[in-house]
Design an enzyme around this catalytic site. Structure first.
Site, short mmCIF file in Angstrom:
data_model
loop_
_atom_site.label_atom_id
_atom_site.label_comp_id
_atom_site.label_asym_id
_atom_site.label_seq_id
_atom_site.Cartn_x
_atom_site.Cartn_y
_atom_site.Cartn_z
N CYS A 112 75.78 -65.63 37.11
CA CYS A 112 74.69 -65.78 36.06
C CYS A 112 75.30 -65.93 34.78
O CYS A 112 74.65 -66.04 33.77
CB CYS A 112 74.19 -64.39 36.13
SG CYS A 112 73.19 -64.22 37.70
N HIS A 249 70.66 -63.27 29.31
CA HIS A 249 70.32 -63.51 30.76
C HIS A 249 69.11 -62.98 31.19
O HIS A 249 68.90 -61.65 30.90
CB HIS A 249 71.76 -63.30 31.58
CG HIS A 249 71.44 -63.32 33.00
ND1 HIS A 249 70.53 -64.57 33.56
CD2 HIS A 249 71.74 -62.64 34.08
CE1 HIS A 249 70.61 -64.22 34.82
NE2 HIS A 249 71.31 -63.10 35.10
N ASN A 279 64.91 -64.32 37.65
CA ASN A 279 66.41 -64.34 37.24
C ASN A 279 66.72 -66.21 37.97
O ASN A 279 66.67 -66.06 39.12
CB ASN A 279 67.01 -63.41 38.08
CG ASN A 279 68.56 -63.55 37.71
OD1 ASN A 279 69.16 -64.60 37.40
ND2 ASN A 279 69.20 -62.58 37.88
N1 ACO Z 1 59.13 -53.95 46.82
C1 ACO Z 1 59.04 -52.71 47.23
N2 ACO Z 1 59.81 -51.68 47.34
C2 ACO Z 1 61.12 -52.17 47.27
C3 ACO Z 1 61.43 -53.46 46.78
C4 ACO Z 1 60.51 -54.37 46.83
N3 ACO Z 1 60.57 -55.77 46.55
N4 ACO Z 1 62.61 -53.38 46.86
C5 ACO Z 1 63.39 -52.33 47.14
N5 ACO Z 1 62.41 -51.52 47.34
C6 ACO Z 1 62.26 -49.99 47.79
C7 ACO Z 1 63.78 -49.73 48.21
O1 ACO Z 1 63.71 -49.76 49.70
C8 ACO Z 1 63.70 -48.24 48.08
O2 ACO Z 1 63.05 -47.47 48.90
P1 ACO Z 1 63.52 -46.05 49.35
O3 ACO Z 1 63.51 -45.20 48.30
O4 ACO Z 1 62.23 -45.82 50.46
O5 ACO Z 1 65.04 -46.47 50.10
C9 ACO Z 1 63.17 -48.19 46.70
O6 ACO Z 1 62.25 -49.37 46.47
C10 ACO Z 1 64.17 -47.98 45.53
O7 ACO Z 1 65.23 -49.12 45.65
P2 ACO Z 1 66.27 -49.18 44.77
O8 ACO Z 1 66.99 -50.42 44.99
O9 ACO Z 1 66.85 -48.06 44.30
O10 ACO Z 1 65.28 -49.68 43.44
P3 ACO Z 1 65.76 -49.76 41.87
O11 ACO Z 1 65.19 -48.92 40.88
O12 ACO Z 1 67.35 -49.70 41.58
O13 ACO Z 1 65.26 -51.37 41.31
C11 ACO Z 1 66.41 -53.31 41.55
C12 ACO Z 1 65.92 -52.22 42.23
C13 ACO Z 1 64.91 -54.07 40.76
C14 ACO Z 1 66.79 -54.64 42.37
C15 ACO Z 1 67.30 -53.03 40.29
O14 ACO Z 1 68.23 -52.22 40.86
C16 ACO Z 1 67.78 -53.97 39.57
O15 ACO Z 1 66.93 -54.75 38.66
N6 ACO Z 1 69.18 -54.14 39.36
C17 ACO Z 1 69.66 -54.93 38.76
C18 ACO Z 1 69.87 -56.28 39.54
C19 ACO Z 1 70.09 -57.41 38.78
O16 ACO Z 1 69.61 -57.64 37.73
N7 ACO Z 1 70.92 -58.27 39.33
C20 ACO Z 1 71.08 -59.62 38.75
C21 ACO Z 1 72.19 -59.32 37.59
S1 ACO Z 1 73.28 -60.49 38.00
C22 ACO Z 1 72.75 -61.82 38.35
O17 ACO Z 1 71.83 -62.33 37.93
C23 ACO Z 1 73.23 -62.69 39.74
#
Ligand code: ACO
Length: 322
Positions: A112, A249, A279
Site C-alpha cells: 500500500c 492511503h 482500499n
Molecule cells: N462483517 C461482520 N463481522 C465481522 C467482519 C465483517 N466483514 N469482519 C470481522 N467481523 C467480526 C469478527 O469475526 C469479530 O467477531 P467476534 O468478536 O465474534 O470474534 C468482530 O467482527 C471484531 O473483529 P475485529 O477484527 O476485532 O474487528 P476490528 O474492530 O479490529 O475491525 C478491521 C476489523 C476493520 C479489519 C480493522 O481491524 C481494521 O481496519 N484494521 C486495519 C486494517 C487495514 O486498514 N489494513 C490495511 C492497511 S495496509 C494495506 O492497505 C494493505
C-alpha cells in the site's frame, strides 16, 4: 532540479460492488462495514481486465491532463502488488500499450506504500538527471488476491489505478515554486507476518491470498503514519499547520480520523475517498489526489502531504507544492 507534477489521472473499473452485494458473498452487513471502516462500495475489475489495463487508462488520463504524449516521457514506474504476471514488469506491458519504444519501465513493490516509494524513487531519478519526464502509476486488482470466504479481509479492498506525470525542471532557469519538496520512507520487516500474501513463485508456486491481523495493523498504522508525516514535514522545514491538504492511503476511515486527531488537522483538510473506492493499495493515493484536483479542492500552489502504510511493514510520506 525539481520534480514537478504536470498531470494527474485515474481510472476505476465499471462494476460497483456495494456492501449489500458483499453481504451475499460473506456473512456481513452494510452497517458493520460502514461502522468499522467507512466503506460503502468498491470497484471490481471485469473478467479479462488486468492491472496493466487499469494502469494504462490512468496513464493516458495523466498524459492528457499534462497535454503530452508517450513520446514526451522517458520513464514509467508502476507501483503494484498485483502485477499481471510474475514477470515481465507490468510497467513494460503499459509501455507497450502506450506505444512507447524508448526510455525505461519498471515496477516497485511496497504494497500500500508503493505510490509513496514510487514518488521517492521518481523524485531522486528526475532530480539527478536519470530521467526527464516520468509517469508514476499506482495500479491494483486486489480482488484477485482476496480470500472471498474471509469476511475480515475481503470487504476492505477494491480495484483501481491512478497516475501522475512528473517532469524534471531546472528551477534556476524557470524559477518554479511547485515540486516535490521532500520524501521520507520507512520499513520494518519484523512485522511482515501481520499483513502478507500466503503465496508466491519461490515459496509456494501459487499466487496466494491476502492475510491480515487487522487490529494489530490498525495500531501500528496510526502511530507510524502520524510520526512519518511529522518527520517528513520537519525535514522539509515545514510546520504541519502550514500544510493545505493531506492525501492519505485510503485503508479505513477510522485510521484517517485517528491520525487527523493526533496531528490536530483541521476538518475537511483530509481527502477521503475510502467510502467509494475502499482500499485500492498502491492506487489509493493518486486516486484520491486526482479526485481532489478535479473537484477543485487542491489547486496549483497548494502544499500537499501524501502518506501511506502497508505490508512489510512499509510506510512513508511525501510533501509537495502542487
Ligand atoms: N462483517 C461482520 N463481522 C465481522 C467482519 C465483517 N466483514 N469482519 C470481522 N467481523 C467480526 C469478527 O469475526 C469479530 O467477531 P467476534 O468478536 O465474534 O470474534 C468482530 O467482527 C471484531 O473483529 P475485529 O477484527 O476485532 O474487528 P476490528 O474492530 O479490529 O475491525 C478491521 C476489523 C476493520 C479489519 C480493522 O481491524 C481494521 O481496519 N484494521 C486495519 C486494517 C487495514 O486498514 N489494513 C490495511 C492497511 S495496509 C494495506 O492497505 C494493505
Amino acid at each position: 532540479m525539481r520534480a514537478v507534477i504536470k498531470g494527474i489521472g485515474s481510472y476505476l473499473p465499471e462494476h460497483v460492488m456495494t456492501n449489500a452485494e458483499m453481504s451475499k458473498i460473506v456473512e456481513t452487513s452494510d452497517a458493520w462495514i460502514q461502522e468499522r471502516t467507512g466503506i460503502q462500495e468498491r470497484r471490481i475489475a471485469a473478467e479479462g481486465q488486468f492491472t496493466s489495463d487499469l494502469g494504462y487508462e490512468a496513464a493516458k488520463a495523466a498524459l492528457s491532463d499534462a497535454g503530452m504524449t508517450a513520446d514526451d516521457i522517458d520513464l514509467i514506474i508502476v507501483a503494484t502488488s498485483t502485477p499481471d504476471l510474475t514477470f515481465p514488469a507490468t510497467a513494460t506491458i503499459i509501455q507497450e500499450k502506450l506505444g512507447m519504444k524508448h526510455g525505461a519501465a519498471f515496477d516497485i513493490q511496497a504494497v500500500c506504500s508503493g505510490f509513496i516509494y514510487g514518488t521517492h524513487v521518481a523524485n531522486a531519478l528526475l532530480r539527478s538527471g536519470g530521467a526527464k519526464r516520468a509517469i508514476l502509476i499506482g495500479a491494483e486488482t486486489f480482488s484477485r488476491i482476496l480470500d472471498w470466504t474471509d469476511r475480515g479481509t475481503c470487504v476492505l479492498f477494491g480495484d483501481g489505478a491512478g497516475a501522475v506525470l512528473i517532469e524534471a525542471i531546472d528551477d534556476a532557469q524557470e524559477n518554479v515554486e511547485a515540486g516535490i519538496l521532500h520524501t521520507f520512507v520507512r520499513s520494518d520487516g519484523r512485522h511482515r507476518d501481520m499483513l502478507y500474501v500466503d503465496g508466491g513463485p519461490s515459496r509456494t508456486q501459487t499466487v496466494g491470498h491476502l492475510r491480515m491481523l487487522g487490529n494489530q495493523v490498525f495500531k501500528h498504522a496510526v502511530t507510524d503514519i502520524a510520526q512519518v508525516m511529522r518527520d517528513c514535514a520537519e525535514r522539509a522545514g515545514v510546520k504541519i499547520s502550514d500544510i493545505d491538504w493531506f492525501v492519505p492511503h485510503q485503508a479505513n476511515q477510522r485510521i484517517l480520523n485517528a491520525v487527523a486527531k493526533r496531528l490536530k488537522l483541521r476538518p475537511g483538510q483530509v481527502i477521503s475517498t475510502v467510502a467509494h473506492h475502499a482500499n485500492t493499495s498502491a492506487a489509493s493515493v493518486p486516486l484520491a489526489m486526482d479526485r481532489a484536483v478535479k473537484d477543485g479542492r487542491i489547486k496549483r500552489g497548494d502544499l500537499v502531504m501524501l502518506e501511506a502504510f502497508g505490508g512489510g511493514f512499509t510506510w512513508g510520506a511525501a510533501l509537495l507544492r502542487y
